[in-house]
Design a protein around this motif. Structure first.
Motif, mmCIF file in Angstrom:
data_model
loop_
_atom_site.group_PDB
_atom_site.id
_atom_site.type_symbol
_atom_site.label_atom_id
_atom_site.label_comp_id
_atom_site.label_asym_id
_atom_site.label_seq_id
_atom_site.Cartn_x
_atom_site.Cartn_y
_atom_site.Cartn_z
ATOM 1 N N SER A 190 -14.314 5.059 -8.647
ATOM 2 C CA SER A 190 -15.339 4.848 -9.773
ATOM 3 C C SER A 190 -14.840 4.720 -10.835
ATOM 4 N N ALA A 191 -13.544 5.130 -11.253
ATOM 5 C CA ALA A 191 -12.730 5.060 -12.470
ATOM 6 C C ALA A 191 -11.709 3.762 -12.469
ATOM 7 N N GLY A 192 -12.146 2.883 -11.541
ATOM 8 C CA GLY A 192 -11.440 1.343 -11.551
ATOM 9 C C GLY A 192 -10.094 1.467 -10.845
ATOM 10 N N VAL A 193 -9.635 2.632 -10.411
ATOM 11 C CA VAL A 193 -8.199 2.627 -9.789
ATOM 12 C C VAL A 193 -8.087 2.260 -8.518
ATOM 13 N N ALA A 194 -7.038 1.106 -8.179
ATOM 14 C CA ALA A 194 -7.132 0.499 -7.042
ATOM 15 C C ALA A 194 -6.649 1.633 -5.861
ATOM 16 N N ARG A 195 -7.341 1.449 -4.721
ATOM 17 C CA ARG A 195 -7.296 2.655 -3.701
ATOM 18 C C ARG A 195 -7.201 1.842 -2.561
ATOM 19 N N TRP A 196 -6.623 2.331 -1.271
ATOM 20 C CA TRP A 196 -6.927 1.719 -0.213
ATOM 21 C C TRP A 196 -7.361 2.638 0.989
ATOM 22 N N LEU A 197 -7.897 2.111 1.898
ATOM 23 C CA LEU A 197 -8.595 2.939 3.229
ATOM 24 C C LEU A 197 -8.011 2.234 4.591
ATOM 25 N N LEU A 198 -7.867 2.883 5.630
ATOM 26 C CA LEU A 198 -7.398 2.268 6.685
ATOM 27 C C LEU A 198 -8.457 2.291 7.914
ATOM 28 N N GLY A 199 -8.783 1.566 8.784
ATOM 29 C CA GLY A 199 -9.617 1.664 9.723
ATOM 30 C C GLY A 199 -8.864 1.048 10.934
ATOM 31 N N VAL A 200 -8.776 1.767 12.150
ATOM 32 C CA VAL A 200 -8.269 1.456 13.396
ATOM 33 C C VAL A 200 -9.149 1.521 14.518
ATOM 34 N N THR A 201 -9.106 0.521 15.344
ATOM 35 C CA THR A 201 -9.798 0.453 16.517
ATOM 36 C C THR A 201 -9.071 0.028 17.821
ATOM 37 N N THR A 202 -9.383 0.477 19.124
ATOM 38 C CA THR A 202 -8.673 0.013 20.296
ATOM 39 C C THR A 202 -9.549 -1.079 20.921
ATOM 40 N N ALA A 203 -10.509 -1.192 20.106
ATOM 41 C CA ALA A 203 -11.460 -2.375 21.095
ATOM 42 C C ALA A 203 -11.665 -3.583 20.150
ATOM 43 N N PRO A 204 -10.737 -4.343 19.847
ATOM 44 C CA PRO A 204 -11.035 -5.317 18.736
ATOM 45 C C PRO A 204 -11.862 -6.472 19.523
ATOM 46 N N GLY A 205 -12.655 -7.202 18.528
ATOM 47 C CA GLY A 205 -13.655 -8.235 18.916
ATOM 48 C C GLY A 205 -14.255 -8.943 17.915
ATOM 49 N N ALA A 206 -15.244 -9.782 18.016
ATOM 50 C CA ALA A 206 -15.724 -10.340 16.901
ATOM 51 C C ALA A 206 -16.812 -9.555 15.959
ATOM 52 N N ALA A 207 -17.288 -8.491 16.709
ATOM 53 C CA ALA A 207 -17.902 -7.640 15.825
ATOM 54 C C ALA A 207 -17.785 -5.875 16.115
ATOM 55 N N TYR A 259 0.782 -1.179 0.012
ATOM 56 C CA TYR A 259 -0.009 0.010 0.110
ATOM 57 C C TYR A 259 0.881 1.165 -0.293
ATOM 58 N N THR A 260 0.785 1.979 -1.095
ATOM 59 C CA THR A 260 1.524 3.116 -1.356
ATOM 60 C C THR A 260 0.646 4.396 -1.786
ATOM 61 N N TYR A 261 1.348 4.999 -2.635
ATOM 62 C CA TYR A 261 0.648 6.336 -3.274
ATOM 63 C C TYR A 261 1.120 6.653 -4.835
ATOM 64 N N LEU A 262 0.199 7.340 -5.348
ATOM 65 C CA LEU A 262 0.739 7.839 -6.516
ATOM 66 C C LEU A 262 1.157 9.077 -6.594
ATOM 67 N N GLU A 263 1.800 9.488 -7.767
ATOM 68 C CA GLU A 263 2.712 10.782 -7.811
ATOM 69 C C GLU A 263 1.808 12.047 -7.407
ATOM 70 N N ASP A 264 0.553 11.875 -7.471
ATOM 71 C CA ASP A 264 -0.236 13.219 -6.857
ATOM 72 C C ASP A 264 -0.625 12.842 -5.395
ATOM 73 N N GLY A 265 -0.166 11.925 -4.843
ATOM 74 C CA GLY A 265 -0.319 11.847 -3.389
ATOM 75 C C GLY A 265 -1.649 10.779 -2.956
ATOM 76 N N THR A 266 -2.260 10.689 -3.842
ATOM 77 C CA THR A 266 -3.483 9.702 -3.603
ATOM 78 C C THR A 266 -3.101 8.227 -3.435
ATOM 79 N N PRO A 267 -3.753 7.411 -2.662
ATOM 80 C CA PRO A 267 -3.651 6.186 -2.256
ATOM 81 C C PRO A 267 -3.690 5.000 -3.606
ATOM 82 N N THR A 268 -2.842 4.078 -3.494
ATOM 83 C CA THR A 268 -3.124 3.079 -4.312
ATOM 84 C C THR A 268 -2.366 1.745 -3.912
#
Length: 242
Positions: free
Chosen positions: A154-171, A32-41
């Motif tokens: 929506s243009a089909g470009v691979a992107r990533w997002l990150l979610g973080v929680t300090t309360a892991p569990g089954a749900a 997981y990294t970035y394109l030259e414009d700084g957006t994630p890919t």
């Protein structure tokens, strides 16, 4: 020593990284990294696991695109890991005709989260077998969980997002952040984040469950990524935890 199946980063260029995982006799690396414009890919490398005492792993590097219903992989270079220890390697890459190399390391093996009074290893790569091409790297430990979602705009470009929680569990439900950073050949600059939505996941056990995502892309990235109760299965061996 071969590197453990885990998440890796470079402390000197924090904000990008990779997850290394194993499925049967193959290794897979999601960068997981970035394109030259700084957006994630993100990019995917996969190949047979190294044999014998090989201290190097090479794999073709792919860029994925999305046509609205399925993904397509195009070879754009090569990834190479040169092992230093069980927790460190040098990552070298060829991407669109450009070369680079940097050290990566992982953190000490953490404790698994406790669910129902027993440790459970949710960590690994997850995907929906009915909609191949997008999925997650989950790194769940006793005090936190980080879910990297590998999806598309929506243009089909691979992107990533990150979610973080300090309360892991089954749900759990966690906010999703879109990152803005530096391309592989760019000078390091501090990464910034923007809230874009939420991720909710419900795991029946350490290998199956479902996930919902509601994300609105920002900072010039077009469209949304929305999924409701999408089936998820762990497709790799468990990442280690104690």
């Amino acid at each position: 020593a071969r590197p453990v199946m885990q998440g890796y980063f470079n402390p000197a260029r924090s904000g990008h990284g990779m997850f290394l995982s194993q499925a049967e006799s193959a290794w897979a690396l999601v960068w997981y990294t970035y394109l030259e414009d700084g957006t994630p890919t993100w990019y995917l490398a996969a190949n047979a696991a190294p044999s014998g005492n090989d201290g190097v792993w090479r794999a073709p590097l792919f860029r994925l695109t999305w046509n609205g219903t399925t993904s397509y992989a195009n070879a754009v270079g090569e990834a190479m890991l040169t092992f230093d220890s069980a927790s460190r390697f040098t990552y070298s890459w060829l991407l669109d005709g450009q070369y680079g190399s940097e050290p990566f390391e992982t953190v000490p093996t953490p404790s698994c989260p406790s669910v129902g009074g027993a440790p459970v290893s949710y960590s690994g790569a997850w995907a929906n077998p009915a909609e191949s091409g997008w999925g997650f790297s989950v790194n769940a430990v006793s005090a936190a969980e980080a879910d990297a979602a590998y999806v598309f705009d929506s243009a089909g470009v691979a992107r990533w997002l990150l979610g973080v929680t300090t309360a892991p569990g089954a749900a759990i439900t966690m906010p999703l952040l879109q990152h803005r950073g530096f391309c592989p050949t760019c000078a390091f600059n501090a990464v910034t984040t923007t809230p874009v939505g939420t991720l909710t996941r419900n795991y029946a056990n350490k290998a199956s469950g479902n996930v919902s995502i509601n994300a609105q892309w920002q900072q010039g990235v077009p469209g949304t990524w929305v999924r409701s109760n999408a089936t998820q299965q762990k497709i790799t061996v468990d990442m280690p935890c104690q």
